[in-house]
Design an enzyme around this catalytic site. Structure first.
Site, mmCIF file in Angstrom:
data_model
loop_
_atom_site.group_PDB
_atom_site.id
_atom_site.type_symbol
_atom_site.label_atom_id
_atom_site.label_comp_id
_atom_site.label_asym_id
_atom_site.label_seq_id
_atom_site.Cartn_x
_atom_site.Cartn_y
_atom_site.Cartn_z
ATOM 1 N N CYS A 1 45.427 -1.156 19.240
ATOM 2 C CA CYS A 1 44.414 -2.217 19.213
ATOM 3 C C CYS A 1 44.493 -2.982 20.517
ATOM 4 C CB CYS A 1 44.606 -3.170 18.036
ATOM 5 S SG CYS A 1 43.532 -4.620 18.187
ATOM 6 N N HIS B 1 41.915 -8.146 14.221
ATOM 7 C CA HIS B 1 40.624 -8.114 14.914
ATOM 8 C C HIS B 1 39.525 -7.361 14.155
ATOM 9 C CE1 HIS B 1 43.430 -9.186 18.132
ATOM 10 N NE2 HIS B 1 42.425 -9.890 18.591
ATOM 11 N N HIS C 1 40.550 -22.427 22.550
ATOM 12 C CA HIS C 1 39.914 -23.050 21.387
ATOM 13 C C HIS C 1 40.922 -23.877 20.595
ATOM 14 C CE1 HIS C 1 41.780 -20.074 18.791
ATOM 15 N NE2 HIS C 1 41.179 -19.074 19.408
ATOM 16 N N LYS D 1 37.505 -17.689 9.746
ATOM 17 C CA LYS D 1 38.391 -17.248 10.807
ATOM 18 C C LYS D 1 37.829 -17.701 12.159
ATOM 19 C CE LYS D 1 39.669 -12.767 12.542
ATOM 20 N NZ LYS D 1 40.680 -12.991 13.456
HETATM 21 O O1 ME8 Z 1 49.126 -13.799 21.857
HETATM 22 N N1 ME8 Z 1 45.510 -21.002 14.626
HETATM 23 O O2 ME8 Z 1 47.935 -14.927 23.487
HETATM 24 P P1 ME8 Z 1 46.723 -15.536 22.644
HETATM 25 C C1 ME8 Z 1 46.648 -21.412 15.178
HETATM 26 N N2 ME8 Z 1 49.295 -13.752 25.364
HETATM 27 N N3 ME8 Z 1 47.079 -21.036 16.380
HETATM 28 C C2 ME8 Z 1 46.323 -20.178 17.088
HETATM 29 C C3 ME8 Z 1 45.091 -19.692 16.571
HETATM 30 C C4 ME8 Z 1 44.688 -20.151 15.276
HETATM 31 N N4 ME8 Z 1 43.556 -19.770 14.709
HETATM 32 N N5 ME8 Z 1 44.574 -18.860 17.481
HETATM 33 C C5 ME8 Z 1 45.424 -18.824 18.538
HETATM 34 C C6 ME8 Z 1 48.930 -14.117 23.015
HETATM 35 N N6 ME8 Z 1 46.480 -19.631 18.313
HETATM 36 C C7 ME8 Z 1 49.907 -13.676 24.082
HETATM 37 C C8 ME8 Z 1 51.151 -14.547 23.998
HETATM 38 S S1 ME8 Z 1 53.608 -15.223 24.790
HETATM 39 C C9 ME8 Z 1 54.814 -14.527 25.718
HETATM 40 C C10 ME8 Z 1 52.235 -14.163 24.956
HETATM 41 C C11 ME8 Z 1 47.595 -19.899 19.239
HETATM 42 O O3 ME8 Z 1 45.778 -16.100 23.661
HETATM 43 C C12 ME8 Z 1 48.937 -19.585 18.605
HETATM 44 O O4 ME8 Z 1 49.934 -20.251 19.311
HETATM 45 O O5 ME8 Z 1 46.206 -14.557 21.675
HETATM 46 C C13 ME8 Z 1 49.039 -18.089 18.849
HETATM 47 O O6 ME8 Z 1 50.363 -17.617 18.703
HETATM 48 C C14 ME8 Z 1 48.531 -18.012 20.258
HETATM 49 O O7 ME8 Z 1 47.489 -19.003 20.331
HETATM 50 C C15 ME8 Z 1 47.996 -16.646 20.645
HETATM 51 O O8 ME8 Z 1 47.366 -16.765 21.889
#
Ligand code: ME8
Length: 468
Positions: free
Chosen positions: A127, A147, A19, A294
């Site tokens: 979680c 969450h 997204h 959110k």
């Molecule tokens: O955490 N605003 O994956 P993830 C800004 N797999 N950035 C956002 C966002 C938002 N509302 N939502 C997501 C993980 N992001 C792990 C990471 S790394 C070794 C492992 C972006 O799919 C932002 O970069 O939950 C956030 O840190 C990341 O997506 C989390 O992606």
């Protein structure tokens, strides 16, 4: 020898389609990568997916699929989204790839042999959405703060990584290297939390989907221990020594604030234990909301990359908007209205208008080379400094202030009456420079402008940004 620049995004969980939040991080990474390429550096840009762990296993179960089959179907969604957004990455890493598994096994063994991993028992509140344990204190009414779901009580035999042993080394790292955590204000929060740093549970026995510990096959590696190592695998650790020694250490990991802890505490401690050099900087950006809500699958609104692009029908508008709207590092709010406004008022009315007017005038009157006084009004040094400080909104502001100057130049000099070829030459060169500076942000439009204005016969062409 060329300077190198190694930059990464988080590897996203492929439990659903990407997204606007994922798109944002990946676009920023692309903008920075393209900027360093423009400076003539040898750039490696890594992105990918984090495919193991309970979260993926659970998501697959819900669809009655096995986890690998489940993620295989989602990967094209990510790759297509990045393609549509013009993301020019060097590798898309998947943690289910063979070379990555080898890296995880080697590092686990190394850290184990060093005596930094021991067997214990873990009882805690877990979680699954975060793939992390929480302390009671962090939960809100027993629910995960991110969450909002109830944290489960889990008790299991588990291997622990001696994270607490690295507390002082970590503090020293932040002291000695003030660029390690960016923006700098984020460091304070981490230093406070380091106060009661606990050892980290790094194995699970309650599910199957993951990499088995090399020293005890009953245990599955904690997904974060596995995932963080992607940054080594991505540039050939254990596989391509030449590439690895060229690109490691990473110059910049980009993450959002949700996963800062993993990147500025756990990750450097893992590397210290394994005896591997540390990355130079972790940039922690803010969180986007969508119409002030959110972005969440279960609660708020999720907007896909296709929907994002369809609002203006122009990829570059999306890229421009996300970098212009909020200072990098701060939270931002995405709304269709704000995107359309910037598309109309800035891209169409300022940039698009300048390009089309000047092209039309040059087509009529031609150009004649002179010393370019107009271009001197562009403060390149300032732009470079802002760029290297990751102040992208200000970079764009600065470039657009110059676009205003150029539009006023056409107006004040009444070029449609005078047809002054020298003034038109100044404008032509200025537009080429503008396009070059904008190329990391809006690559497709910049390429069109550069092509149009470096042609032998410059002609008016179709409108770059159609107003909505
Ligand atoms: O955490 N605003 O994956 P993830 C800004 N797999 N950035 C956002 C966002 C938002 N509302 N939502 C997501 C993980 N992001 C792990 C990471 S790394 C070794 C492992 C972006 O799919 C932002 O970069 O939950 C956030 O840190 C990341 O997506 C989390 O992606």
């Amino acid at each position: 020898m060329k300077k190198k620049f190694y930059i990464t995004t988080p590897i996203y969980y492929p439990n659903d389609i990407p997204h606007v939040g994922h798109a944002y991080t990946t676009i920023v990474g692309d903008v920075i990568a393209r900027w360093h390429k423009l400076k003539g550096e040898d750039v490696f840009y890594l992105t990918g997916t984090d495919e193991h762990g309970k979260k993926i296993e659970t998501a697959a179960k819900k669809k009655a699929k096995n986890p690998k089959e489940f993620v295989d179907e989602l990967i094209p969604e990510f790759k297509n989204a990045w393609k549509k957004l013009n993301i020019d990455y060097n590798r898309f890493i998947r943690t289910t790839e063979k070379d990555h598994k080898k890296v995880v096994l080697e590092i686990l063994q190394k850290v184990f042999e060093k005596g930094d991993i021991y067997l214990g028992e873990y009882e805690g509140l877990y979680c699954t959405g975060c793939e992390a344990y929480y302390t009671k204190r962090d939960l809100i009414d027993g629910c995960c703060p991110i969450h909002k779901t109830k944290a489960e009580k889990l008790k299991e035999e588990s291997y622990f990584f001696k994270l607490s042993k690295y507390k002082n080394k970590l503090l020293k790292l932040y002291m000695d290297n003030s660029n390690f955590i960016l923006p700098k204000f984020r460091a304070k929060e981490i230093i406070n939390r380091l106060e009661d740093l606990q050892d980290l549970s790094i194995s699970r026995t309650s599910f199957n989907w993951g990499i088995k510990l090399p020293f005890n096959k009953k245990h599955i590696s904690y997904v974060w221990f596995d995932a963080l190592l992607n940054y080594l695998t991505g540039i050939g650790y254990l596989k391509d020594d030449k590439k690895f020694s060229k690109f490691w250490p990473a110059d910049l990991h980009i993450v959002a604030k949700d996963i800062m802890w993993f990147h500025v505490v756990i990750w450097p401690a893992m590397l210290m234990s394994a005896g591997i050099k540390l990355p130079k900087s972790v940039f922690v950006h803010g969180y986007w909301t969508f119409n002030k809500e959110k972005i969440s699958k279960s609660r708020g609104k999720v907007i896909s990359v296709d929907e994002l692009i369809s609002i203006t029908g122009n990829v570059d508008s999306v890229r421009y908007f996300l970098l212009r709207e909020t200072p990098f590092g701060q939270d931002g709010d995405f709304s269709e209205k704000a995107l359309i406004e910037r598309h109309n008022n800035e891209l169409a009315d300022k940039l698009g208008n300048l390009v089309s007017r000047v092209a039309g005038l040059i087509e009529r009157f031609g150009v004649k080379k002179i010393n370019n006084k107009l271009l001197k009004k562009l403060n390149l040094k300032k732009i470079e400094k802002l760029f290297d400080n990751y102040e992208f909104d200000k970079v764009l502001n600065e470039i657009f202030a110059f676009i205003d100057i150029c539009n006023e130049y056409v107006q004040n000099k009444k070029l449609w009456e005078t047809g002054d070829e020298k003034n038109l030459y100044e404008l032509k060169e200025s537009i080429l420079k503008i396009a070059e500076l904008l190329s990391p942000f809006i690559p497709e439009s910049s390429e069109k402008i550069i092509k149009q204005f470096s042609a032998k016969k410059i002609k008016k062409s179709e409108i770059l940004f159609k107003k909505i």
